[in-house]
Design a protein around this motif. Structure first.
Motif, PDB file in Angstrom:
ATOM      1  N   PHE A  54       0.816  -1.221   0.000  1.00 59.43           N
ATOM      2  CA  PHE A  54       0.000   0.000   0.000  1.00 59.43           C
ATOM      3  C   PHE A  54       0.853   1.276   0.000  1.00 59.43           C
ATOM      4  N   SER A  55       2.177   1.124   0.054  1.00 60.66           N
ATOM      5  CA  SER A  55       3.053   2.288   0.229  1.00 60.66           C
ATOM      6  C   SER A  55       2.979   3.286  -0.924  1.00 60.66           C
ATOM      7  N   LEU A  56       2.537   2.822  -2.098  1.00 57.79           N
ATOM      8  CA  LEU A  56       2.377   3.729  -3.239  1.00 57.79           C
ATOM      9  C   LEU A  56       1.423   4.868  -2.908  1.00 57.79           C
ATOM     10  N   LEU A  57       0.452   4.605  -2.022  1.00 61.03           N
ATOM     11  CA  LEU A  57      -0.535   5.620  -1.658  1.00 61.03           C
ATOM     12  C   LEU A  57       0.097   6.815  -0.954  1.00 61.03           C
ATOM     13  N   ALA A  58       1.253   6.606  -0.333  1.00 63.00           N
ATOM     14  CA  ALA A  58       1.918   7.695   0.382  1.00 63.00           C
ATOM     15  C   ALA A  58       2.769   8.555  -0.540  1.00 63.00           C
ATOM     16  N   ASP A  59       2.883   8.148  -1.810  1.00 63.21           N
ATOM     17  CA  ASP A  59       3.737   8.900  -2.736  1.00 63.21           C
ATOM     18  C   ASP A  59       2.994   9.312  -4.008  1.00 63.21           C
ATOM     19  N   LEU A  60       2.509   8.318  -4.749  1.00 62.80           N
ATOM     20  CA  LEU A  60       1.793   8.544  -6.011  1.00 62.80           C
ATOM     21  C   LEU A  60       2.560   9.474  -6.955  1.00 62.80           C
ATOM     22  N   GLY A  61       3.868   9.291  -7.013  1.00 69.01           N
ATOM     23  CA  GLY A  61       4.689  10.043  -7.958  1.00 69.01           C
ATOM     24  C   GLY A  61       5.046  11.450  -7.549  1.00 69.01           C
ATOM     25  N   THR A  62       4.623  11.882  -6.347  1.00 71.24           N
ATOM     26  CA  THR A  62       4.871  13.275  -5.956  1.00 71.24           C
ATOM     27  C   THR A  62       6.336  13.562  -5.642  1.00 71.24           C
ATOM     28  N   SER A  63       7.113  12.525  -5.349  1.00 70.96           N
ATOM     29  CA  SER A  63       8.541  12.744  -5.110  1.00 70.96           C
ATOM     30  C   SER A  63       9.225  13.230  -6.392  1.00 70.96           C
ATOM     31  N   LEU A  64       9.017  12.474  -7.472  1.00 70.60           N
ATOM     32  CA  LEU A  64       9.563  12.909  -8.763  1.00 70.60           C
ATOM     33  C   LEU A  64       8.891  14.188  -9.228  1.00 70.60           C
ATOM     34  N   GLY A  65       7.613  14.316  -8.910  1.00 69.39           N
ATOM     35  CA  GLY A  65       6.880  15.518  -9.303  1.00 69.39           C
ATOM     36  C   GLY A  65       7.450  16.772  -8.676  1.00 69.39           C
ATOM     37  N   ILE A  66       7.813  16.716  -7.397  1.00 66.81           N
ATOM     38  CA  ILE A  66       8.347  17.909  -6.737  1.00 66.81           C
ATOM     39  C   ILE A  66       9.742  18.233  -7.271  1.00 66.81           C
ATOM     40  N   ALA A  67      10.524  17.205  -7.597  1.00 63.14           N
ATOM     41  CA  ALA A  67      11.856  17.453  -8.153  1.00 63.14           C
ATOM     42  C   ALA A  67      11.741  18.176  -9.495  1.00 63.14           C
ATOM     43  N   LYS A  68      10.820  17.731 -10.338  1.00 64.42           N
ATOM     44  CA  LYS A  68      10.619  18.372 -11.640  1.00 64.42           C
ATOM     45  C   LYS A  68      10.059  19.781 -11.486  1.00 64.42           C
ATOM     46  N   SER A  69       9.104  19.948 -10.566  1.00 66.15           N
ATOM     47  CA  SER A  69       8.487  21.265 -10.372  1.00 66.15           C
ATOM     48  C   SER A  69       9.479  22.280  -9.842  1.00 66.15           C
ATOM     49  N   VAL A  70      10.301  21.859  -8.886  1.00 68.03           N
ATOM     50  CA  VAL A  70      11.310  22.751  -8.306  1.00 68.03           C
ATOM     51  C   VAL A  70      12.351  23.132  -9.345  1.00 68.03           C
ATOM     52  N   ALA A  71      12.771  22.146 -10.153  1.00 70.17           N
ATOM     53  CA  ALA A  71      13.796  22.411 -11.160  1.00 70.17           C
ATOM     54  C   ALA A  71      13.303  23.366 -12.245  1.00 70.17           C
ATOM     55  N   LYS A  72      12.013  23.269 -12.605  1.00 73.59           N
ATOM     56  CA  LYS A  72      11.473  24.079 -13.700  1.00 73.59           C
ATOM     57  C   LYS A  72      10.891  25.413 -13.254  1.00 73.59           C
ATOM     58  N   ASN A  73      10.616  25.554 -11.944  1.00 77.46           N
ATOM     59  CA  ASN A  73       9.955  26.770 -11.457  1.00 77.46           C
ATOM     60  C   ASN A  73      10.685  27.329 -10.240  1.00 77.46           C
ATOM     61  N   GLN A  74      11.908  27.786 -10.456  1.00 79.59           N
ATOM     62  CA  GLN A  74      12.709  28.288  -9.339  1.00 79.59           C
ATOM     63  C   GLN A  74      12.054  29.477  -8.636  1.00 79.59           C
ATOM     64  N   SER A  75      11.360  30.308  -9.371  1.00 82.74           N
ATOM     65  CA  SER A  75      10.757  31.496  -8.770  1.00 82.74           C
ATOM     66  C   SER A  75       9.610  31.136  -7.824  1.00 82.74           C
ATOM     67  N   ASN A  76       8.920  30.028  -8.115  1.00 80.88           N
ATOM     68  CA  ASN A  76       7.814  29.573  -7.264  1.00 80.88           C
ATOM     69  C   ASN A  76       8.183  28.319  -6.482  1.00 80.88           C
ATOM     70  N   ARG A  77       9.461  28.128  -6.280  1.00 82.89           N
ATOM     71  CA  ARG A  77       9.955  26.909  -5.636  1.00 82.89           C
ATOM     72  C   ARG A  77       9.291  26.646  -4.289  1.00 82.89           C
ATOM     73  N   ASN A  78       9.278  27.644  -3.423  1.00 83.91           N
ATOM     74  CA  ASN A  78       8.726  27.463  -2.078  1.00 83.91           C
ATOM     75  C   ASN A  78       7.230  27.151  -2.106  1.00 83.91           C
ATOM     76  N   ASN A  79       6.516  27.754  -3.053  1.00 83.84           N
ATOM     77  CA  ASN A  79       5.084  27.485  -3.165  1.00 83.84           C
ATOM     78  C   ASN A  79       4.813  26.015  -3.512  1.00 83.84           C
ATOM     79  N   TYR A  80       5.621  25.486  -4.432  1.00 85.77           N
ATOM     80  CA  TYR A  80       5.475  24.081  -4.793  1.00 85.77           C
ATOM     81  C   TYR A  80       5.860  23.165  -3.635  1.00 85.77           C
ATOM     82  N   ILE A  81       6.950  23.485  -2.952  1.00 84.09           N
ATOM     83  CA  ILE A  81       7.413  22.668  -1.834  1.00 84.09           C
ATOM     84  C   ILE A  81       6.371  22.627  -0.723  1.00 84.09           C
ATOM     85  N   ASN A  82       5.830  23.797  -0.364  1.00 83.88           N
ATOM     86  CA  ASN A  82       4.849  23.872   0.720  1.00 83.88           C
ATOM     87  C   ASN A  82       3.552  23.145   0.358  1.00 83.88           C
ATOM     88  N   ALA A  83       3.105  23.316  -0.876  1.00 85.25           N
ATOM     89  CA  ALA A  83       1.911  22.599  -1.332  1.00 85.25           C
ATOM     90  C   ALA A  83       2.169  21.091  -1.354  1.00 85.25           C
TER      91      ALA A  83
END
Length: 220
Positions: A54-83
């Motif tokens: 069931f451990s997939l439920l705790a991630d659902l791809g958001t780990s890779l998602g946050i890495a991609k979002s942070v890398a592509k949106n440096q100006s809104n980095r904190n907003n993505y991290i907090n969300a």
């Protein structure tokens, strides 16, 4: 450091850590099988396999998602991290409830305590991994082997000491939980040093954008 050297350095760090982790987990399984015996190791395999199911439920791809979002949106980095932190906590709650409620219905109730402790341990590990992927997004992989490696070392060394002293699977699971707590505390320390205080955000815009990055990974 120029981009090519930084890329080479980060890749080398991840490769060496992956090799280290595989070796530690191999030793942990070998020692656990030897010291717990067939019945004890069978119990350990049963409860860990159930939680990992069931451990997939705790991630659902958001780990890779946050890495991609942070890398592509440096100006809104904190907003993505907090969300992302808020999203991860919600998914972790769903994971714990689903895992434990389904086990009470379909599993062996005598093992319910172990399932609860392991599911909580997996939540802590999931949040720690999420922080690791934030560092990947900003290309600072040097911290990841430290706080993830602490988990593996404590699990191996103190797990061996506990089992060698004659204790059983219950005490081993507690060791794993303690290792995850220390690992997460270390990860939060490095996070604060680099990004400031941890914050939660309910911004639907950034949650939706993060989910769009994560959804394709979750479906793989």
């Amino acid at each position: 450091m120029n981009k090519s050297l930084r890329l080479m350095s980060n890749s080398s760090i991840l490769i060496f850590y992956t090799i280290f982790e595989v070796m530690v987990l191999f030793l942990f399984n070998v020692l656990s099988a030897r010291l717990l015996g067939v019945e004890g190791f069978g119990r350990l395999t049963y409860v860990t396999s159930y939680v990992l199911l069931f451990s997939l439920l705790a991630d659902l791809g958001t780990s890779l998602g946050i890495a991609k979002s942070v890398a592509k949106n440096q100006s809104n980095r904190n907003n993505y991290i907090n969300a992302g932190f808020s999203l991860r906590l919600i998914m972790s709650g769903i994971f714990v409830i689903t895992t434990n409620s389904s086990f009470l219905i379909f599993g062996i109730r005598e093992e319910a305590f172990l399932i609860l402790i392991l599911s909580l341990s997996e939540v802590l590990r999931s949040i720690t991994v999420y922080i690791a992927y934030i560092f990947r997004g900003v290309e600072r992989m040097v911290y990841e082997p430290i706080f993830l490696g602490i988990d593996r070392v404590i699990m191996l060394v103190f797990g061996f000491l506990v089992l060698n002293a004659g204790y059983g699977i219950d005490e081993l699971i507690i060791v794993i939980l303690i290792a995850r707590i220390i690992s997460l505390i270390t990860a939060i320390f490095f996070y604060i040093q680099n990004f400031g205080r941890l914050k939660l955000s309910g911004s639907k815009i950034f949650m939706n954008n993060l989910w769009k990055e994560s959804y394709p990974v979750a479906m793989v």
